[in-house]
Motif scaffolding. Structure first.
Motif, PDB file in Angstrom:
ATOM      1  N   ARG A 146       0.845  -1.192   0.000  1.00  0.00           N
ATOM      2  CA  ARG A 146       0.000   0.000   0.000  1.00  0.00           C
ATOM      3  C   ARG A 146       0.887   1.251   0.000  1.00  0.00           C
ATOM      4  O   ARG A 146       1.979   1.261   0.585  1.00  0.00           O
ATOM      5  CB  ARG A 146      -0.900   0.013   1.243  1.00  0.00           C
ATOM      6  N   ARG A 147       0.431   2.305  -0.649  1.00  0.00           N
ATOM      7  CA  ARG A 147       1.186   3.555  -0.686  1.00  0.00           C
ATOM      8  C   ARG A 147       1.412   4.115   0.714  1.00  0.00           C
ATOM      9  O   ARG A 147       2.427   4.769   0.983  1.00  0.00           O
ATOM     10  CB  ARG A 147       0.445   4.595  -1.533  1.00  0.00           C
ATOM     11  N   ASP A 148       0.449   3.869   1.603  1.00  0.00           N
ATOM     12  CA  ASP A 148       0.564   4.416   2.960  1.00  0.00           C
ATOM     13  C   ASP A 148       1.308   3.498   3.919  1.00  0.00           C
ATOM     14  O   ASP A 148       1.342   3.736   5.123  1.00  0.00           O
ATOM     15  CB  ASP A 148      -0.824   4.749   3.525  1.00  0.00           C
ATOM     16  N   SER A 149       1.940   2.427   3.389  1.00  0.00           N
ATOM     17  CA  SER A 149       2.639   1.469   4.252  1.00  0.00           C
ATOM     18  C   SER A 149       4.034   1.933   4.650  1.00  0.00           C
ATOM     19  O   SER A 149       4.608   1.438   5.626  1.00  0.00           O
ATOM     20  CB  SER A 149       2.764   0.117   3.540  1.00  0.00           C
ATOM     21  N   SER A 171      -3.902  -9.715  -3.479  1.00  0.00           N
ATOM     22  CA  SER A 171      -4.118  -8.271  -3.570  1.00  0.00           C
ATOM     23  C   SER A 171      -5.145  -7.794  -2.545  1.00  0.00           C
ATOM     24  O   SER A 171      -5.009  -6.697  -1.978  1.00  0.00           O
ATOM     25  CB  SER A 171      -4.531  -7.884  -4.990  1.00  0.00           C
ATOM     26  N   HIS A 213      -4.523  -4.994   0.374  1.00  0.00           N
ATOM     27  CA  HIS A 213      -5.392  -3.821   0.365  1.00  0.00           C
ATOM     28  C   HIS A 213      -6.119  -3.635   1.697  1.00  0.00           C
ATOM     29  O   HIS A 213      -6.337  -2.500   2.149  1.00  0.00           O
ATOM     30  CB  HIS A 213      -6.399  -3.911  -0.784  1.00  0.00           C
ATOM     31  N   HIS A 261      -5.015  -4.368   4.595  1.00  0.00           N
ATOM     32  CA  HIS A 261      -4.034  -4.229   5.686  1.00  0.00           C
ATOM     33  C   HIS A 261      -3.833  -5.543   6.474  1.00  0.00           C
ATOM     34  O   HIS A 261      -3.324  -5.510   7.600  1.00  0.00           O
ATOM     35  CB  HIS A 261      -4.454  -3.132   6.687  1.00  0.00           C
ATOM     36  N   ASP A 275       1.469  -6.823   4.896  1.00  0.00           N
ATOM     37  CA  ASP A 275       2.124  -5.572   4.496  1.00  0.00           C
ATOM     38  C   ASP A 275       2.468  -5.495   3.016  1.00  0.00           C
ATOM     39  O   ASP A 275       2.495  -4.402   2.437  1.00  0.00           O
ATOM     40  CB  ASP A 275       3.398  -5.379   5.322  1.00  0.00           C
ATOM     41  N   PHE A 289      -8.038  -1.478  -6.194  1.00  0.00           N
ATOM     42  CA  PHE A 289      -6.933  -1.811  -5.292  1.00  0.00           C
ATOM     43  C   PHE A 289      -5.651  -1.138  -5.772  1.00  0.00           C
ATOM     44  O   PHE A 289      -4.909  -0.553  -4.992  1.00  0.00           O
ATOM     45  CB  PHE A 289      -6.704  -3.323  -5.261  1.00  0.00           C
ATOM     46  N   ASP A 346      -4.274   2.215  -4.800  1.00  0.00           N
ATOM     47  CA  ASP A 346      -3.712   2.384  -3.451  1.00  0.00           C
ATOM     48  C   ASP A 346      -2.372   1.672  -3.267  1.00  0.00           C
ATOM     49  O   ASP A 346      -1.808   1.694  -2.172  1.00  0.00           O
ATOM     50  CB  ASP A 346      -4.697   1.870  -2.395  1.00  0.00           C
ATOM     51  N   PHE A 347      -1.884   1.037  -4.320  1.00  0.00           N
ATOM     52  CA  PHE A 347      -0.647   0.255  -4.242  1.00  0.00           C
ATOM     53  C   PHE A 347       0.530   0.998  -4.859  1.00  0.00           C
ATOM     54  O   PHE A 347       0.368   1.868  -5.719  1.00  0.00           O
ATOM     55  CB  PHE A 347      -0.794  -1.085  -4.973  1.00  0.00           C
TER      56      PHE A 347
END
Length: 298
Positions: free
Chosen positions: A118-121, A186, A190, A192, A195, A214, A217-218
């Motif tokens: 995820r981009r926010d990971s 996936s 997505h 959470h 990771d 999905f 956001d990846f």
């Protein structure tokens, strides 16, 4: 007994090698009936063109895993196996199998592994996976298990299987799980639940496996070099004349209209290609990596 059932029950533990006029095509399978229907048409096509080397009959033999197929090859129960590149290399290393041809499917002979999160990971490299979790597809997958697992081990990152997505790895380890399908992989990333994930670029580009909702956001944080998609291998002591004729028939099949339907059913194969020096080098790397995964992880 039906032809399908007799072929699938071919393998009793005490059975000896097949007669020399029989060509046995093997496959590691978790769905023997479906795979039989994919394999048999091409096997019939091949056998019909091998009478000049004494082959008059063909049979299909399924194995549940690499270990069982390894045993079949060593005992002469299987002559020809169609396999993923990593599986083929394990059979080459452990059962003396020989690589015959590179298999092109849907016009693609090579693919590579894509790592995503995820981009926010906050994950932007393999090193960022320490203390985190990654999802693989299954234990037979080259692109979604053997290649990424081998890369992590090569960086001295210990792989630790997790009991569930709720389980946490040790700080210096990378926890891993198997999701069985790319869509599950996936979805788990997505949601959470894990990771990161690793799959082939072909699956990454398939909207049924990685939906657009999905993918937005990846982020892809690593892509590997390409490696062979699939291989045809033969047992090491197969008669040289039989192996040579099998190779010739398979190479010619992609140019023969009579083979078109059988090729399509054979996992959408579009050609069988010679193994050149570059491909051999790629396979040597795969063999080394897959062997390490078996020793260090399994």
């Amino acid at each position: 007994m039906s032809g399908v059932l007799s072929a699938l029950l071919l393998a009793s533990p005490a059975q000896a090698a097949e007669p020399r006029n029989v060509l046995v095509l093997g496959r590691i399978s978790d769905d023997p009936k479906a795979h039989y229907e994919q394999l048999k048409p091409l096997l019939d096509y091949v056998v019909a063109r091998m009478g000049d080397v004494g082959i008059t009959e063909g049979r299909v033999l399924m194995a549940r895993d690499v270990q069982q197929m390894q045993s079949y090859l060593r005992r002469g129960r299987v002559d020809w196996v169609t396999e993923t590149a990593s599986g083929a290399m394990l059979l080459e290393a452990r059962a003396g199998a020989r690589t015959l041809l590179l298999t092109e499917r849907n016009g693609v002979s090579h693919y590579h592994t894509v790592y995503f999160a995820r981009r926010d990971s906050g994950i932007r490299s393999l090193e960022d996976l320490r203390g985190k979790s990654i999802v693989f597809q299954n234990r037979q997958s080259t692109s979604a298990y053997f290649v990424p697992a081998a890369e992590l081990l090569a960086r001295d990152m210990k792989l630790e299987i997790l009991l569930s997505p709720l389980d946490q790895p040790e700080a210096n380890s990378v926890g891993y799980l198997f999701a069985r399908s790319e869509l599950n992989m996936s979805s788990w990333v997505h949601k959470h639940l894990v990771d990161a994930g690793a799959m082939s670029n072909l699956d990454w580009d398939n909207a049924r496996r990685v939906p657009a909702a999905f993918k937005r956001d990846f982020v892809i944080f690593r892509e590997t070099a390409p490696f062979p998609r699939a291989l045809e291998i033969v047992r090491g002591d197969l008669d040289a004349r039989v192996a040579a004729r099998l190779r010739e028939v398979l190479v010619e099949a992609s140019r023969d209209p009579a083979a078109a339907n059988a090729m399509r059913q054979f996992f959408r194969t579009t050609a069988f290609l010679p193994v050149d020096a570059r491909t051999r080098a790629e396979l040597d790397l795969l063999r080394s990596g897959a062997s390490r995964v078996v020793v260090d992880v399994e």
